[in-house]
Design a protein around this motif. Structure first.
Motif: not given
Length: 131
Positions: A67-82
């Motif tokens: 699991f990891s996250i990346r802030e895309i914009a204020p109030n928007a976060v991309l989460a990725t995982y298996k």
């Protein structure tokens, strides 16, 4: 609570069969304009995924890893995982890469987009739960 921990908890809720079969709980985690490109190749909106989840056969919750996250914009976060699906005995039966776009809407995190991509299992091998 750190945002990464909070979003991981929300993703785990969406994998929990008790939440998946409770339309009210599941709906609270999905934005009204939610869309999903499922690992099955099907496309869902909020109404269609809630209907599909009500009819989903019972199975153990998928395991979540990498699991990891990346802030895309204020109030928007991309989460990725298996995600690793399991059979009734808890044995792994398939894996997929998952990505979710979480948006903070009126002070509450909701998923606005989700995609699942199957991870092929080589013939004769059981799906791995290793990272």
């Amino acid at each position: 609570m750190r945002i990464e921990d909070h979003l991981r908890s929300l993703e785990e809720q969406l994998l929990d069969p008790a939440v998946r079969h409770n339309s009210e709980l599941a709906a609270s985690l999905l934005a009204d304009d939610f869309i999903e490109f499922g690992s099955s190749g099907r496309v869902f909106n909020k109404a269609s995924i809630l209907e599909d989840l009500k009819n989903e056969p019972p199975r153990p919750a998928s395991l979540l890893s990498d699991f990891s996250i990346r802030e895309i914009a204020p109030n928007a976060v991309l989460a990725t995982y298996k995600a690793t699906r399991r059979n009734a005995n808890g044995e792994p039966i398939g894996q997929s890469w998952r990505s979710s776009l979480w948006t903070n809407i009126d002070g509450r995190w909701q998923v606005t987009f989700h995609q699942g991509t199957p991870i092929p299992t080589p013939p004769g091998e059981a799906p791995s739960t290793q990272k």
